[in-house]
Enzyme design. Sequence first.
Site, PDB file in Angstrom:
ATOM      1  N   HIS A  60       0.722  -1.222  -0.197  1.00 19.20           N
ATOM      2  CA  HIS A  60       0.171   0.452  -0.145  1.00 19.20           C
ATOM      3  C   HIS A  60       0.277   1.130  -0.014  1.00 19.20           C
ATOM      4  CE1 HIS A  60      -2.713  -3.042   2.172  1.00 19.20           C
ATOM      5  NE2 HIS A  60      -2.768  -2.942   1.573  1.00 19.20           N
ATOM      6  N   LYS A  70       6.527   6.625   6.865  1.00 16.31           N
ATOM      7  CA  LYS A  70       5.695   5.826   8.215  1.00 16.31           C
ATOM      8  C   LYS A  70       6.657   5.787   9.362  1.00 16.31           C
ATOM      9  CE  LYS A  70       1.574   3.296   5.104  1.00 16.31           C
ATOM     10  NZ  LYS A  70       1.382   2.664   4.792  1.00 16.31           N
ATOM     11  N   TYR A 130       2.310   2.015  13.412  1.00 14.13           N
ATOM     12  CA  TYR A 130       2.384   3.056  12.626  1.00 14.13           C
ATOM     13  C   TYR A 130       2.150   4.596  12.528  1.00 14.13           C
ATOM     14  CZ  TYR A 130      -0.798   1.277   9.220  1.00 14.13           C
ATOM     15  OH  TYR A 130      -2.366   1.677   8.113  1.00 14.13           O
ATOM     16  N   ASP A 165      -6.647  -6.761  -1.784  1.00 15.28           N
ATOM     17  CA  ASP A 165      -4.844  -6.609  -1.552  1.00 15.28           C
ATOM     18  C   ASP A 165      -5.064  -7.477  -2.435  1.00 15.28           C
ATOM     19  OD1 ASP A 165      -3.829  -4.798   0.372  1.00 15.28           O
ATOM     20  OD2 ASP A 165      -3.733  -6.142   1.709  1.00 15.28           O
TER      21      ASP A 165
END
Length: 173
Positions: A60, A70, A130, A165
């Site tokens: 992603h 991130k 994250y 996904d």
Amino acid sequence: MQVRRFANGLMVITPPLYRDERGCFMELSKASTLRALGLPDALVQSNLSWSKYGVLRGLHDQLEPYAQGKLVSVLQGAIWDVVVDIRPQSATYLSWFSFYLTAKSMRQLWIPKGFLHGFYALGQDNLVLYHTSAEYHASHERSVAHDSPIWSVPWPRYKILSAKDAQAPHFQP
């Protein structure tokens, strides 16, 4: 603090861990430390992911103007974290990199803007935290097939994917 910097902007950070008879303490993020490392000192959103063994999340990213850096930490369990550099001007364009992150090591991974990100859950119960440099915007989210032949990441054969996904398109440079 130990920091391993990579030429493409990736960074593995091992913050100091303070232990005593009660347990341990560490600072996950602190503006002055982030600034000193050359990272955005305002990480504006925090996300927590729980995954059981065999879950593969990714790949992603989020498109401009909401692209995200991130800072990834594992609070419980272990993951095999994979990033792919999709910055066309980068010397490592279309190269993938992997890192083992565990709750025991408390290492963190900094992923700059312009990388696809995904991970494979290795423990029975895995908590991944994250912090991101930009807020999530569904309209700018992108999912790319984890098994795109252009980079041939050797993911484990057993994996549990979300419908999104599993149906993600292969990367088109």
